[in-house]
Design an enzyme around this catalytic site. Structure first.
Site, short mmCIF file in Angstrom:
data_model
loop_
_atom_site.label_atom_id
_atom_site.label_comp_id
_atom_site.label_asym_id
_atom_site.label_seq_id
_atom_site.Cartn_x
_atom_site.Cartn_y
_atom_site.Cartn_z
N TYR A 28 0.37 -1.66 0.00
CA TYR A 28 -0.01 0.13 0.01
C TYR A 28 0.71 1.26 -0.25
O TYR A 28 1.03 2.45 -0.66
CB TYR A 28 -0.87 0.16 1.65
CG TYR A 28 -1.29 1.28 1.49
CD1 TYR A 28 -2.10 2.05 0.77
CD2 TYR A 28 -0.75 2.24 2.31
CE1 TYR A 28 -3.08 2.79 0.78
CE2 TYR A 28 -1.70 3.35 2.63
CZ TYR A 28 -2.51 3.59 1.18
OH TYR A 28 -2.87 5.06 1.46
N SER A 109 -1.58 14.30 7.35
CA SER A 109 -2.06 14.43 5.99
C SER A 109 -3.57 14.78 6.90
O SER A 109 -3.71 13.92 8.59
CB SER A 109 -1.79 13.11 5.94
OG SER A 109 -2.91 12.16 4.92
N LYS A 213 -0.47 21.77 -3.19
CA LYS A 213 0.19 20.84 -3.74
C LYS A 213 -0.37 20.20 -4.81
O LYS A 213 -1.56 19.71 -5.29
CB LYS A 213 -0.19 20.23 -2.07
CG LYS A 213 0.88 18.68 -3.11
CD LYS A 213 0.38 17.84 -1.78
CE LYS A 213 1.60 16.39 -1.44
NZ LYS A 213 1.29 15.26 -2.47
N HIS A 237 1.77 13.34 -6.81
CA HIS A 237 1.02 12.19 -5.93
C HIS A 237 2.10 10.91 -5.55
O HIS A 237 1.58 10.51 -5.39
CB HIS A 237 -0.17 12.03 -6.22
CG HIS A 237 -1.09 12.39 -4.60
ND1 HIS A 237 -1.87 13.36 -4.37
CD2 HIS A 237 -0.84 11.44 -3.24
CE1 HIS A 237 -2.42 13.06 -3.13
NE2 HIS A 237 -1.81 12.04 -2.11
N ARG A 240 0.81 8.13 -7.33
CA ARG A 240 -0.12 7.09 -6.60
C ARG A 240 -1.81 7.76 -7.96
O ARG A 240 -2.94 7.17 -7.02
CB ARG A 240 -0.20 7.30 -5.17
CG ARG A 240 0.89 7.16 -4.19
CD ARG A 240 0.70 7.43 -2.75
NE ARG A 240 -0.09 6.56 -2.47
CZ ARG A 240 0.15 5.25 -1.86
NH1 ARG A 240 0.98 4.91 -1.96
NH2 ARG A 240 -0.68 4.21 -1.40
N ASP A 268 8.31 16.60 -4.15
CA ASP A 268 8.17 16.10 -3.36
C ASP A 268 7.67 14.78 -4.44
O ASP A 268 7.20 15.01 -6.01
CB ASP A 268 7.14 15.63 -2.51
CG ASP A 268 5.63 15.51 -2.68
OD1 ASP A 268 5.28 15.33 -4.75
OD2 ASP A 268 4.69 15.62 -2.36
N GLY A 291 7.91 11.45 2.01
CA GLY A 291 7.10 10.58 2.37
C GLY A 291 7.51 9.43 2.38
O GLY A 291 7.49 9.37 3.77
#
Length: 338
Positions: A28, A109, A213, A237, A240, A268, A291
């Protein structure tokens, strides 16, 4: 636990985390959309960029940066990642303590497994928190989240512009989405007609700086500056959401040109070494956000593991600048493949 961490690079830490986590949990966190082309591209793109060192230039590396008025000793912040308690029982509380110890910002988050207020207490004494926000179709609930962020002392809102793809995981809850009326956890969903008008609305209801973002196109970056956005995170992201989006580091220079220094840029996606930080800063970023490596450190050793991630990047960045013969990354010469 310190002996376990000693000398581990972030890639080696990832391998250790694989052994600590259930396979489905590791997949995940590590996985991405569709064929995971963008996941791989984010890291591979850094490897294609070369650093050309200068010689006979005694330099003292300078690592400090300032983001929206907050001075940081290292140009690295913790990116918003969900469900930290999947990785470690202390979850976001351990991450916040590590961020405070490392004197860096943590972006909390919206899908955290601890309440924002608890995370703020855990991170007390550090440079503060930013709060990631997905604008919800219920603007009243969205405004309530903003008020909570303000009350908790968050220094900025990080508005994610891409659609969330968050599974509902048995035994874990997005605590920031708990409805104060009935105690039920709301699903995180974008408002269906999300547009610039919603950022204008946010600007009207809060004085907190707003960081956008998920910016990948120069035209969007220019529009963000025009609409009064205070900062931009160049991000796909982590691969993802939409597969085959180019690597963030490849998109960064055009966005830096479009912004022309009017607001700070962060990046990022794919940062795994101090040399990656150098390359991002040399291409226009004021800082990077990490992350997945934070999750790997958390899985292996809790708070100590997250501190190890930050310390490793600090040590590698210092070494990379010293070896390049430059005191700051903006002085570094980069090369690119034909």
């Amino acid at each position: 636990m310190g002996c376990l961490l000693a000398g581990l690079s972030l890639r080696e830490l990832e391998a250790e985390a694989r052994g600590c986590l259930e396979e489905s949990v590791f997949d995940y966190f590590a996985g991405g959309a569709d064929d995971e082309v963008t996941v791989r591209a984010n890291e591979a793109a850094f490897a294609r960029i070369g650093i050309v060192p200068r010689i006979l230039r005694a330099q003292t590396p300078r690592l400090t940066t300032t983001l929206l008025g907050t001075e940081l000793p290292l140009p690295v912040v913790i990116a918003p990642t969900p469900f930290h308690r999947l990785a470690h029982p202390d979850g976001e509380l351990a991450t916040a303590r590590a961020a405070a110890a490392g004197r860096t910002l943590m972006v909390v988050s919206m899908a955290a497994t601890a309440r924002l207020e608890e995370i703020a207490v855990a991170g007390d004494g550090g440079p503060g928190l930013w709060f990631q926000l997905y604008v919800q179709s219920d603007l009243g609930f969205t405004e309530a989240l903003v008020r909570r962020a303000e009350k908790a002392g968050c220094r900025a809102l990080v508005v994610s512009a891409d659609n969330p793809r968050l599974p509902m995981l048995p035994g874990f809850a997005c605590e920031n989405m708990r409805d104060p009326e009935d105690g039920q956890i709301r699903p995180i969903r974008h408002t269906a007609d999300l547009a610039w008008k919603h950022l204008d609305w946010l600007r009207q209801i809060t004085t907190l700086p707003i960081v956008l973002k998920g910016v990948n196109h120069p035209a969007d970056a220019r529009m963000a500056v025009k609409r009064g956005i205070d900062g931009i995170i160049v991000s796909n992201h982590g691969g993802r959401q939409l597969d085959t989006v180019p690597a963030a580091i490849d998109l960064l220079p055009a966005i830096a040109d479009a912004v022309a220094g009017r607001v700070p840029l962060l990046l990022d996606g794919g940062v795994r070494r101090g040399t990656d930080v150098v390359k991002a800063l040399a291409r226009g970023a004021a800082a990077v956000a990490v992350g997945r490596p934070v999750v790997w450190g958390l899985a292996v050793a809790g708070e100590a593991g997250v501190r190890h991630v930050l310390e490793t990047l600090r040590d590698e960045l210092t070494h990379a600048l010293a070896q390049s013969g430059c005191s700051v990354a903006s002085e570094v010469t980069l090369t690119f493949p034909d």
